[in-house]
Design a protein around this motif. Structure first.
Motif, PDB file in Angstrom:
ATOM      1  N   GLY A 113       0.818  -1.203   0.000  1.00  0.00           N
ATOM      2  CA  GLY A 113       0.000   0.000   0.000  1.00  0.00           C
ATOM      3  C   GLY A 113       0.857   1.261   0.000  1.00  0.00           C
ATOM      4  N   GLY A 114       0.233   2.373  -0.371  1.00  0.00           N
ATOM      5  CA  GLY A 114       0.906   3.665  -0.376  1.00  0.00           C
ATOM      6  C   GLY A 114       1.471   4.045  -1.723  1.00  0.00           C
ATOM      7  N   PRO A 115       1.712   5.336  -1.961  1.00  0.00           N
ATOM      8  CA  PRO A 115       2.200   5.798  -3.262  1.00  0.00           C
ATOM      9  C   PRO A 115       3.498   5.140  -3.702  1.00  0.00           C
ATOM     10  CG  PRO A 115       1.470   7.660  -1.931  1.00  0.00           C
ATOM     11  CD  PRO A 115       1.460   6.463  -1.035  1.00  0.00           C
ATOM     12  N   GLU A 116       4.369   4.803  -2.749  1.00  0.00           N
ATOM     13  CA  GLU A 116       5.633   4.156  -3.094  1.00  0.00           C
ATOM     14  C   GLU A 116       5.573   2.640  -2.948  1.00  0.00           C
ATOM     15  OE1 GLU A 116       9.185   6.324  -1.683  1.00  0.00           O
ATOM     16  OE2 GLU A 116       7.768   7.763  -0.837  1.00  0.00           O
ATOM     17  N   ARG A 117       4.375   2.151  -2.651  1.00  0.00           N
ATOM     18  CA  ARG A 117       4.124   0.706  -2.529  1.00  0.00           C
ATOM     19  C   ARG A 117       5.051   0.046  -1.511  1.00  0.00           C
ATOM     20  NH1 ARG A 117       1.582  -1.490  -8.184  1.00  0.00           N
ATOM     21  NH2 ARG A 117       0.592   0.460  -8.788  1.00  0.00           N
ATOM     22  N   LEU A 118       5.280   0.753  -0.410  1.00  0.00           N
ATOM     23  CA  LEU A 118       6.162   0.248   0.640  1.00  0.00           C
ATOM     24  C   LEU A 118       5.396  -0.207   1.873  1.00  0.00           C
ATOM     25  CD1 LEU A 118       9.115   2.798   0.383  1.00  0.00           C
ATOM     26  CD2 LEU A 118       9.057   0.417  -0.384  1.00  0.00           C
ATOM     27  N   GLY A 119       4.069  -0.131   1.829  1.00  0.00           N
ATOM     28  CA  GLY A 119       3.284  -0.737   2.889  1.00  0.00           C
ATOM     29  C   GLY A 119       2.488   0.234   3.739  1.00  0.00           C
ATOM     30  N   GLN A 120       1.410  -0.285   4.312  1.00  0.00           N
ATOM     31  CA  GLN A 120       0.532   0.473   5.201  1.00  0.00           C
ATOM     32  C   GLN A 120       0.148  -0.398   6.393  1.00  0.00           C
ATOM     33  OE1 GLN A 120      -2.400   0.715   2.082  1.00  0.00           O
ATOM     34  NE2 GLN A 120      -2.302   2.951   2.024  1.00  0.00           N
ATOM     35  N   ILE A 121      -0.209   0.253   7.499  1.00  0.00           N
ATOM     36  CA  ILE A 121      -0.834  -0.428   8.629  1.00  0.00           C
ATOM     37  C   ILE A 121      -2.142   0.293   8.932  1.00  0.00           C
ATOM     38  CG2 ILE A 121      -0.662  -1.136  11.035  1.00  0.00           C
ATOM     39  CD1 ILE A 121       2.352  -1.185  10.764  1.00  0.00           C
ATOM     40  N   PHE A 122      -3.228  -0.463   8.926  1.00  0.00           N
ATOM     41  CA  PHE A 122      -4.561   0.058   9.211  1.00  0.00           C
ATOM     42  C   PHE A 122      -5.038  -0.421  10.575  1.00  0.00           C
ATOM     43  CE2 PHE A 122      -4.563   0.326   4.582  1.00  0.00           C
ATOM     44  CZ  PHE A 122      -5.258   1.499   4.333  1.00  0.00           C
ATOM     45  N   LEU A 123      -5.970   0.330  11.147  1.00  0.00           N
ATOM     46  CA  LEU A 123      -6.701  -0.095  12.337  1.00  0.00           C
ATOM     47  C   LEU A 123      -8.174  -0.229  11.980  1.00  0.00           C
ATOM     48  CD1 LEU A 123      -5.238   2.293  15.063  1.00  0.00           C
ATOM     49  CD2 LEU A 123      -4.558  -0.061  14.580  1.00  0.00           C
ATOM     50  N   TYR A 124      -8.813  -1.279  12.485  1.00  0.00           N
ATOM     51  CA  TYR A 124     -10.266  -1.395  12.374  1.00  0.00           C
ATOM     52  C   TYR A 124     -10.847  -1.451  13.781  1.00  0.00           C
ATOM     53  CZ  TYR A 124     -14.964  -3.063  11.694  1.00  0.00           C
ATOM     54  OH  TYR A 124     -16.342  -3.177  11.744  1.00  0.00           O
ATOM     55  N   GLU A 125     -11.778  -0.558  14.039  1.00  0.00           N
ATOM     56  CA  GLU A 125     -12.461  -0.507  15.323  1.00  0.00           C
ATOM     57  C   GLU A 125     -13.894  -0.985  15.119  1.00  0.00           C
ATOM     58  OE1 GLU A 125     -13.983   3.256  17.541  1.00  0.00           O
ATOM     59  OE2 GLU A 125     -11.905   2.926  18.157  1.00  0.00           O
TER      60      GLU A 125
END
Length: 457
Positions: free
Chosen positions: A335-347
């Motif tokens: 994920g992300g513009p540079e495709r280096l990753g994301q961390i999401f939270l789901y509540e």
């Protein structure tokens, strides 16, 4: 005892300030500088040490061999303070030299064929599955190891269930029949792309029953909310969904249930990947809803396509997911513009999975997104640590490590593998939280790591 609800609330507060979350440089030293490993397996901070407790190719107690490509894993309490770990092995049929059955499949005769999910016409069985390790963290001795699920394929990650079982997820969508892989003819007797349940207490092979109601797709990881029995699942595709499974009978997954995919309220077909246009910022929270996935045991690999058409949100290779006292953190590796990753939270909603959910919706937030100056790249497996931070495995094209991610989004190195391109997987802690377990996948080892874990890092 760590108050994990307070930790996640702190993460939520930190995420309300985008500048804090996007500050991705190492903040402080964590547990200190990493020391070169004389064994050239894993660099750790001073005062920490590992024990190899499983190694590909070793003979197990059942006469089979430890399979290669160790992946997702969880630790469960066992008798007298010992631990049982159930470990996935991400293998496809064409990689048979890495199987439990020997380089020429000569040990296949030791297995009850009824316990093989896919015997492959008797010539090329599915070689993925799980091993179960019995380990004494006090003496640092392995007490036993055996094959516990057989005949599956590409068992990537999964999730621990509170009733004492491991959900092993196939990251594949393969149909019966013959196909060519790496110059070999592969026979498949069964459909693949399912979740399988492995009881921790089983002394031999589990009955290989696919949980078809949980969907047929390229599964990655799973995490359960013990308060509701709802299970959340990620999908390892560039265009993937976040799923939840509402069981008809909590704790009895074979009884069936309903599969749904997450959507953003009033923003149908939302794209969280941020590849072209930024759709979500770090620190931003969006109210959610869920769409039903009809015919989850599909003949074609289209659940993510049908779900998105109905309004489900897209994610960029959903990977690890973990639960922490009513909330969830999950990673998207590219994920992300540079495709280096994301961390999401789901509540989750206070009324999660009920008709009242529409009045009290859950919400999705972007905790952090890696950029070129990040020390965390391509986040994959993750877990909550005893000291209150996320511990995240990397899956990069170069060397991979373990990173701690604090509630404010800052990060610090926890371990590193500069010796080869093997990714780290299966991160988890012992029930007493004194031992950390991790796999070095392509090397084919499971490590038990001890040291001065503390409440601050």
């Amino acid at each position: 005892m760590i108050n994990r609800r307070r930790f996640l609330q702190t993460m939520v507060i930190a995420a309300s300030t985008p500048t804090a979350v996007m500050s991705r440089q190492a903040d402080g030293t964590g547990f200190g500088p990493l020391k070169p490993d004389p064994g050239e397996i894993l660099d750790l901070p001073a005062g920490f040490a590992y024990t190899v407790i499983s190694k590909a190719g070793e003979e197990m107690d059942d006469g089979l061999l430890v399979p290669g490509r160790h992946d997702g894993m969880a630790a469960f309490p066992a008798e007298n303070g010992t631990v049982r770990l159930v470990c996935n092995h991400e293998l496809r049929a064409s990689w048979w030299p890495l199987s439990s059955f020997g380089p020429e499949l000569e040990r296949l005769e030791l297995v009850d064929r009824d316990k093989l999910y896919d015997a492959g016409g008797g010539t090329t069985p599915g070689i993925g599955g799980t091993t179960t390790i019995h380990y004494d963290p006090v003496s640092k001795e392995r007490l036993g190891i055996h094959l516990s699920l057989a005949g599956t394929e590409i068992n990537c990650a999964g999730g621990a269930m509170p009733w004492g079982s491991w959900l092993s997820c196939e990251e594949t969508f393969a149909n019966p029949g013959k196909s060519f892989e790496r110059g070999m003819v592969i026979n498949r007797d069964r459909r693949h792309g399912y979740v399988f349940e492995v009881p921790v207490s089983a002394e031999g092979l589990a009955d290989p029953v696919p949980l078809t109601a949980m969907g047929r797709f390229e599964h990655e990881a799973a995490a359960i909310d013990p308060a509701t029995g709802i299970i959340y699942m990620t999908e390892d595709r560039h265009q993937s969904l976040l799923y939840r499974f509402l069981p008809d009978v909590p704790g009895k997954l074979q009884e069936g249930g309903r599969l749904q995919a997450l959507a953003i309220s009033e923003k149908p077909r939302f794209d969280s990947r941020n590849w072209v246009d930024r759709q979500i910022e770090a620190g931003q929270w969006l109210e959610t809803t869920w769409v039903d996935i009809e015919n989850p045991d599909s003949d074609v690999n289209d659940l993510r396509l049908r779900g998105h058409e109905k309004g489900a949100a897209l994610f960029a290779r959903g990977e690890g997911i973990c639960h922490a006292d009513g909330q969830f953190a999950f990673t998207c590796t590219i994920g992300g513009p540079e495709r280096l990753g994301q961390i999401f939270l789901y509540e989750p909603s206070p009324a999660e999975g009920t008709p009242e959910e529409a009045r009290q919706p859950g919400r999705l937030g972007l905790l952090c997104e890696s950029a070129a100056d990040a020390i965390l790249r391509n986040a994959d497996n993750l877990t909550m640590s005893p000291w209150g931070d996320l511990v995240v495995c990397e899956d990069t094209a170069g060397h991979c490590g373990l990173l701690g991610v604090r509630p404010d989004g800052s990060q610090y190195p926890l371990a590193d593998n500069p010796y080869n391109n093997a990714e780290l997987t299966g991160i988890c802690f012992s029930p007493n939280q004194k031992t950390m377990f991790v796999n070095v996948q392509q090397v084919g080892v499971t490590l038990a790591i001890t040291g001065p874990w503390s409440n601050t890092a």
